[in-house]
Design a protein around this motif. Structure first.
Motif, mmCIF file in Angstrom:
data_model
loop_
_atom_site.group_PDB
_atom_site.id
_atom_site.type_symbol
_atom_site.label_atom_id
_atom_site.label_comp_id
_atom_site.label_asym_id
_atom_site.label_seq_id
_atom_site.Cartn_x
_atom_site.Cartn_y
_atom_site.Cartn_z
ATOM 1 N N ASN A 17 -0.723 -3.790 12.676
ATOM 2 C CA ASN A 17 -0.600 -2.848 11.564
ATOM 3 C C ASN A 17 -1.811 -2.917 10.633
ATOM 4 O O ASN A 17 -2.583 -3.868 10.681
ATOM 5 C CB ASN A 17 0.659 -3.173 10.759
ATOM 6 C CG ASN A 17 1.418 -1.928 10.351
ATOM 7 O OD1 ASN A 17 0.984 -0.812 10.605
ATOM 8 N ND2 ASN A 17 2.546 -2.125 9.714
ATOM 9 N N TRP A 18 -1.919 -1.955 9.749
ATOM 10 C CA TRP A 18 -2.977 -2.001 8.744
ATOM 11 C C TRP A 18 -2.487 -2.822 7.553
ATOM 12 O O TRP A 18 -1.299 -2.792 7.223
ATOM 13 C CB TRP A 18 -3.331 -0.583 8.283
ATOM 14 C CG TRP A 18 -4.191 0.158 9.269
ATOM 15 C CD1 TRP A 18 -3.917 0.325 10.600
ATOM 16 C CD2 TRP A 18 -5.439 0.808 9.012
ATOM 17 N NE1 TRP A 18 -4.920 1.035 11.183
ATOM 18 C CE2 TRP A 18 -5.870 1.358 10.241
ATOM 19 C CE3 TRP A 18 -6.226 0.989 7.881
ATOM 20 C CZ2 TRP A 18 -7.058 2.067 10.355
ATOM 21 C CZ3 TRP A 18 -7.407 1.699 8.003
ATOM 22 C CH2 TRP A 18 -7.823 2.225 9.221
ATOM 23 N N LEU A 19 -3.426 -3.464 6.895
ATOM 24 C CA LEU A 19 -3.074 -4.344 5.768
ATOM 25 C C LEU A 19 -2.251 -3.604 4.708
ATOM 26 O O LEU A 19 -1.253 -4.122 4.202
ATOM 27 C CB LEU A 19 -4.359 -4.888 5.142
ATOM 28 C CG LEU A 19 -4.143 -5.883 4.018
ATOM 29 C CD1 LEU A 19 -3.735 -7.233 4.577
ATOM 30 C CD2 LEU A 19 -5.396 -6.033 3.162
ATOM 31 N N CYS A 20 -2.651 -2.381 4.373
ATOM 32 C CA CYS A 20 -1.952 -1.643 3.308
ATOM 33 C C CYS A 20 -0.498 -1.380 3.684
ATOM 34 O O CYS A 20 0.380 -1.403 2.818
ATOM 35 C CB CYS A 20 -2.678 -0.342 2.973
ATOM 36 S SG CYS A 20 -2.856 0.769 4.370
ATOM 37 N N LEU A 21 -0.224 -1.154 4.985
ATOM 38 C CA LEU A 21 1.156 -0.902 5.404
ATOM 39 C C LEU A 21 1.952 -2.203 5.375
ATOM 40 O O LEU A 21 3.106 -2.232 4.923
ATOM 41 C CB LEU A 21 1.201 -0.264 6.791
ATOM 42 C CG LEU A 21 0.468 1.080 6.941
ATOM 43 C CD1 LEU A 21 0.689 1.655 8.334
ATOM 44 C CD2 LEU A 21 0.931 2.084 5.886
ATOM 45 N N ASP A 22 1.347 -3.291 5.840
ATOM 46 C CA ASP A 22 2.045 -4.583 5.788
ATOM 47 C C ASP A 22 2.300 -5.018 4.343
ATOM 48 O O ASP A 22 3.287 -5.703 4.066
ATOM 49 C CB ASP A 22 1.249 -5.660 6.532
ATOM 50 C CG ASP A 22 1.502 -5.602 8.037
ATOM 51 O OD1 ASP A 22 2.571 -5.126 8.434
ATOM 52 O OD2 ASP A 22 0.625 -6.022 8.795
ATOM 53 N N PHE A 23 1.424 -4.612 3.454
ATOM 54 C CA PHE A 23 1.636 -4.946 2.032
ATOM 55 C C PHE A 23 2.981 -4.379 1.558
ATOM 56 O O PHE A 23 3.709 -5.024 0.800
ATOM 57 C CB PHE A 23 0.478 -4.357 1.209
ATOM 58 C CG PHE A 23 0.431 -4.801 -0.228
ATOM 59 C CD1 PHE A 23 0.767 -6.091 -0.597
ATOM 60 C CD2 PHE A 23 0.022 -3.922 -1.226
ATOM 61 C CE1 PHE A 23 0.710 -6.505 -1.929
ATOM 62 C CE2 PHE A 23 -0.043 -4.316 -2.556
ATOM 63 C CZ PHE A 23 0.302 -5.604 -2.906
ATOM 64 N N GLU A 86 4.004 0.011 -4.416
ATOM 65 C CA GLU A 86 5.009 1.078 -4.381
ATOM 66 C C GLU A 86 4.363 2.451 -4.216
ATOM 67 O O GLU A 86 4.895 3.321 -3.520
ATOM 68 C CB GLU A 86 5.891 1.009 -5.627
ATOM 69 C CG GLU A 86 6.758 -0.241 -5.653
ATOM 70 C CD GLU A 86 7.533 -0.410 -4.340
ATOM 71 O OE1 GLU A 86 8.426 0.410 -4.065
ATOM 72 O OE2 GLU A 86 7.215 -1.344 -3.563
ATOM 73 N N ALA A 87 3.223 2.658 -4.874
ATOM 74 C CA ALA A 87 2.505 3.937 -4.711
ATOM 75 C C ALA A 87 2.048 4.095 -3.263
ATOM 76 O O ALA A 87 2.195 5.164 -2.663
ATOM 77 C CB ALA A 87 1.316 3.997 -5.661
ATOM 78 N N ILE A 88 1.521 2.997 -2.675
ATOM 79 C CA ILE A 88 1.075 3.042 -1.275
ATOM 80 C C ILE A 88 2.264 3.370 -0.372
ATOM 81 O O ILE A 88 2.165 4.195 0.538
ATOM 82 C CB ILE A 88 0.425 1.694 -0.860
ATOM 83 C CG1 ILE A 88 -0.943 1.537 -1.536
ATOM 84 C CG2 ILE A 88 0.271 1.608 0.655
ATOM 85 C CD1 ILE A 88 -1.606 0.168 -1.298
ATOM 86 N N TYR A 89 3.403 2.725 -0.638
ATOM 87 C CA TYR A 89 4.577 3.000 0.202
ATOM 88 C C TYR A 89 4.926 4.483 0.150
ATOM 89 O O TYR A 89 5.097 5.129 1.185
ATOM 90 C CB TYR A 89 5.800 2.163 -0.221
ATOM 91 C CG TYR A 89 6.959 2.425 0.717
ATOM 92 C CD1 TYR A 89 7.079 1.716 1.903
ATOM 93 C CD2 TYR A 89 7.869 3.444 0.452
ATOM 94 C CE1 TYR A 89 8.095 1.993 2.800
ATOM 95 C CE2 TYR A 89 8.879 3.742 1.358
ATOM 96 C CZ TYR A 89 8.996 3.005 2.527
ATOM 97 O OH TYR A 89 9.979 3.300 3.433
ATOM 98 N N ARG A 90 5.047 5.037 -1.073
ATOM 99 C CA ARG A 90 5.473 6.436 -1.204
ATOM 100 C C ARG A 90 4.454 7.386 -0.574
ATOM 101 O O ARG A 90 4.833 8.359 0.085
ATOM 102 C CB ARG A 90 5.700 6.795 -2.681
ATOM 103 C CG ARG A 90 6.957 6.157 -3.271
ATOM 104 C CD ARG A 90 7.239 6.683 -4.663
ATOM 105 N NE ARG A 90 6.218 6.302 -5.622
ATOM 106 C CZ ARG A 90 6.274 5.213 -6.406
ATOM 107 N NH1 ARG A 90 7.314 4.401 -6.334
ATOM 108 N NH2 ARG A 90 5.314 4.947 -7.255
#
Ligand SMILES: [Zn+2]
Length: 212
Positions: A17-23, A86-90
């Motif tokens: 996965n990409w780091l931002c998604l795993d975050f 949370e912003a990245i998730y949305r």
């Protein structure tokens, strides 16, 4: 030396996965009553960095030491990191679900991206160069993890992998992952967990309907 490795047991990631998604996986069971927050302090952020191998043990110890010297800055960095997560998730969930983006989320991402890029620099390594951050004060050094996450998000948003972002089909999971399967048909973050649960549920409901 403070033992940090023991703090990383709760974390999880999707291989490849990409780091931002795993975050975004540091908040588990996001949509149900078993919601479980894994990031509760700046130290937790460092433990996640260790788990993801984006920090060495030595770097984590240095940052922990700085955080103790600058507790207010560490707390602000931690709070900003959770808001960014949370912003990245949305943002990526909306991409996966073809939903409309919230301008506030992009604005927050852009604010943090601007901060990170204002300190970006190219560092010469043995046979290559890498993008890093050149900061001249300790308080800014604390931001290493959120800056890595925001850079990863910017890279993914502008890459040709963007259309492969999916949200796990299990309603109690909804983890984000990249579907790199040949026919782009992967539905679950992990076949061993969510995929098997869904199969078990289907099996159970079939059995139930047969016995009725
Ligand atoms: Zn899942």
């Amino acid at each position: 030396m403070i033992e940090m490795s023991k703090d990383i047991a709760d974390f999880d990631d999707v291989p490849g996965n990409w780091l931002c998604l795993d975050f975004t996986h540091t908040l588990q069971n996001r949509y149900n009553a078993q919601r479980h927050e894994l990031l509760n302090s700046y130290r937790d952020l460092l433990a996640w960095g260790l788990y993801m191998r984006i920090l060495t043990e030595e770097e984590a110890q240095q940052l922990l030491h700085i955080a103790e010297q600058y507790p207010q800055e560490a707390l602000k960095t931690f709070n900003d990191a959770v808001s960014l997560r949370e912003a990245i998730y949305r943002i990526f969930y909306n991409i996966a679900e073809d939903s409309i983006q919230q301008q506030d989320d992009l604005a927050l991402l852009n604010t943090m991206l601007a901060q990170a890029m204002s300190r970006a620099c190219i560092v010469a390594e043995q046979d290559s160069f890498s993008l890093d951050w050149c900061v001249d004060n300790d308080a800014e050094r604390l931001q290493r993890i959120p800056w890595l996450a925001v850079r990863s998000a910017a890279d993914l948003l502008t890459s040709d992998k963007l259309h492969e972002v999916r949200a796990c089909a299990a309603g109690d999971c909804r983890w984000l992952f990249l579907d790199i399967s040949k026919n782009h048909s992967r539905r679950w973050c992990d076949m061993q967990t969510c995929g098997n649960q869904a199969k078990a549920r289907r099996h159970y409901s079939r059995r139930k309907s047969v016995s009725l």
